[in-house]
Motif scaffolding. Structure first.
Motif, short mmCIF file in Angstrom:
data_model
loop_
_atom_site.label_atom_id
_atom_site.label_comp_id
_atom_site.label_asym_id
_atom_site.label_seq_id
_atom_site.Cartn_x
_atom_site.Cartn_y
_atom_site.Cartn_z
N MET A 104 0.70 -1.26 0.03
CA MET A 104 -0.02 -0.13 0.06
C MET A 104 0.94 1.38 -0.09
O MET A 104 0.80 2.13 -0.94
N LEU A 105 1.88 1.33 0.81
CA LEU A 105 2.78 2.44 0.76
C LEU A 105 3.60 2.38 -0.30
O LEU A 105 3.47 3.69 -0.88
N GLY A 106 3.88 1.52 -0.96
CA GLY A 106 4.73 1.53 -2.32
C GLY A 106 3.70 1.95 -3.32
O GLY A 106 4.34 2.77 -4.06
N ASP A 107 2.57 1.76 -3.45
CA ASP A 107 1.61 2.26 -4.25
C ASP A 107 1.52 3.65 -4.31
O ASP A 107 1.31 4.47 -5.25
N ALA A 108 1.29 4.19 -2.97
CA ALA A 108 1.09 5.72 -2.72
C ALA A 108 2.37 6.49 -3.24
O ALA A 108 2.31 7.41 -3.92
N VAL A 109 3.57 5.83 -2.80
CA VAL A 109 4.75 6.53 -3.16
C VAL A 109 4.86 6.69 -4.83
O VAL A 109 5.26 7.71 -5.32
N GLU A 110 4.52 5.19 -5.47
CA GLU A 110 4.76 5.25 -6.90
C GLU A 110 3.80 6.46 -7.66
O GLU A 110 4.08 7.18 -8.53
N LEU A 111 2.49 6.54 -7.07
CA LEU A 111 1.58 7.68 -7.67
C LEU A 111 2.06 8.96 -7.50
O LEU A 111 1.60 9.75 -8.30
N ILE A 112 2.64 9.31 -6.22
CA ILE A 112 3.08 10.57 -6.07
C ILE A 112 4.11 10.83 -7.06
O ILE A 112 4.17 12.00 -7.79
N LYS A 113 4.95 9.93 -7.39
CA LYS A 113 5.96 10.03 -8.34
C LYS A 113 5.44 10.44 -9.76
O LYS A 113 5.68 11.37 -10.51
N THR A 114 4.42 9.70 -10.18
CA THR A 114 3.58 9.63 -11.50
C THR A 114 2.92 11.00 -11.52
O THR A 114 3.25 11.86 -12.58
N ARG A 115 2.23 11.47 -10.65
CA ARG A 115 1.43 12.60 -10.41
C ARG A 115 2.20 13.79 -10.40
O ARG A 115 1.91 15.00 -10.98
N HIS A 116 3.37 13.79 -9.61
CA HIS A 116 3.59 15.03 -9.14
C HIS A 116 5.29 15.02 -9.29
O HIS A 116 6.06 16.24 -9.07
N GLY A 117 5.86 14.04 -9.73
CA GLY A 117 7.37 14.04 -10.17
C GLY A 117 8.04 14.06 -8.99
O GLY A 117 9.58 14.26 -8.87
N ARG A 118 7.84 13.62 -7.94
CA ARG A 118 8.49 13.75 -6.36
C ARG A 118 8.66 12.26 -6.07
O ARG A 118 8.00 11.30 -5.99
N ASP A 119 10.23 12.14 -5.78
CA ASP A 119 10.59 10.93 -5.42
C ASP A 119 10.59 10.99 -3.69
O ASP A 119 11.33 11.91 -3.26
N ILE A 120 10.04 10.02 -3.26
CA ILE A 120 10.02 10.06 -1.59
C ILE A 120 10.49 8.51 -1.26
O ILE A 120 10.26 7.50 -1.61
N ASP A 121 11.62 8.67 -0.37
CA ASP A 121 12.35 7.51 0.20
C ASP A 121 11.96 7.73 1.64
O ASP A 121 12.30 8.18 2.52
N LEU A 122 10.82 6.52 1.92
CA LEU A 122 10.20 6.30 3.19
C LEU A 122 11.36 6.28 4.24
O LEU A 122 11.32 6.80 5.46
N GLU A 123 12.23 5.39 3.97
CA GLU A 123 13.32 5.18 4.96
C GLU A 123 14.22 6.30 5.28
O GLU A 123 15.13 6.36 6.32
N ALA A 124 14.23 7.30 4.46
CA ALA A 124 14.97 8.49 4.76
C ALA A 124 14.37 9.71 5.18
O ALA A 124 14.84 10.67 5.62
#
Length: 308
Positions: free
Chosen positions: A1-21
């Motif tokens: 679920m978290l991975g899907d959210a992060v992937e969609l944020i990248k697709t929609r907004h071009g933002r890379d989010i590293d949860l572990e950072a």
């Protein structure tokens, strides 16, 4: 679920989010824990979590870790969670025990919460080897009996006295460890759980559309999907019903930031029908739909469900 959210944020907004950072002490995220915004949050979306965290202000990631460990049926019954709450709300209730023990339990307000703390007390306070300390932890956790504990008690007290702990205090410490044994949780486990909970709350704070979308996309239960939709609406995010011209196989977020339900959420509409519809979207009328989708894909049962 978290991975899907992060992937969609990248697709929609071009933002890379590293949860572990991520910074694990973001004030806005911790405030959501304090406010019990637990819907969709791993380990916290339950009535038990609401009870365990009642009135507790979350001021650090350590609080999330501790409450993750304390939110267990046995721990709640033992009174450890209640004592933690008292000390969190009123630090004057934290009474120094002995510098060695206080240092080991500093993150949990002087209360034994984690199995790792027990191991450290055996090694740093009573002088046991790490291997023996871990063996004793396992035996105490399995309630190995008063007689066996009694045999170990003398050695423990003697080792603690050699390191400056008064005899009475060493005895009390052994009593605490014995009591704790049935309820202790592994901190490395609690920390991993707490990290997942924190990441979810971080996404809920900073990317609520993608977070709620991912929750609904990955949830098989219709009642849970309805509950998540209600939470989305509370957060002022529109959740729209399926649409023959824009819905697909799963939930989606449209150009206006609405979460759009999928065709798969309609009873009796299966993969074959969805495939035919998605392949030919959009349609300008029912006649257009029937003309461009085969009768085998859109039989009368499917059409009836789509109309309804």
């Amino acid at each position: 679920m978290l991975g899907d959210a992060v992937e969609l944020i990248k697709t929609r907004h071009g933002r890379d989010i590293d949860l572990e950072a991520l910074d694990l002490n973001n004030a806005a995220v911790l405030n959501r824990f304090t406010k019990h915004e637990f819907v969709g949050i791993f380990q916290y979306d339950s009535t038990g979590a609401h009870a365990a965290c009642e009135d507790i202000p979350f001021t650090s990631f350590e609080d999330i870790t501790a409450l993750t460990a304390l939110n267990r049926p046995g721990t709640m019954r033992s009174g450890l969670a209640t004592e933690f709450k008292k000390r969190k709300l009123d630090p004057s209730k934290i009474k120094p025990f002995h510098p060695l023990v206080d240092a080991i339990c500093s993150d949990t307000l002087g209360i034994l919460v984690y199995q790792e703390q027990v191991i450290r007390i055996f090694t740093e306070v009573a002088g046991y080897t790490p291997g023996t300390a871990d063996s004793l932890r396992k035996k105490i956790a399995k309630k190995w009996g008063d007689e066996a504990i009694g045999r170990e008690r003398e050695k423990f007290i003697s080792g603690a006295m050699e390191r400056g702990v008064p005899e009475d205090d060493a005895g009390k410490l052994m009593d605490n460890i014995t009591f704790f044994g049935s309820y202790g949780f592994n901190k490395s486990h609690a920390s991993a759980y707490a990290a997942i909970a924190y990441w979810g709350m971080w996404l809920k704070e900073h990317s609520p559309h993608e977070f709620l979308w991912a929750l609904m996309k990955n949830e098989p239960s219709r009642s849970e999907i309805a509950r998540f939709a209600k939470e989305a609406i509370r957060l002022k995010i529109n959740v729209l019903p399926p649409d023959i011209n824009s819905s697909g196989v799963t939930f989606a977020i449209d150009a206006d930031d609405n979460i759009r339900s999928s065709l798969a959420d309609i009873k009796n509409v299966g993969k074959t029908a969805i495939g035919a519809v998605v392949e030919n979207q959009p349609f300008n009328s029912v006649s257009d739909l029937l003309a461009r989708c085969s009768g085998r894909a859109l039989n009368s049962r499917v059409l009836d469900s789509l109309i309804r």
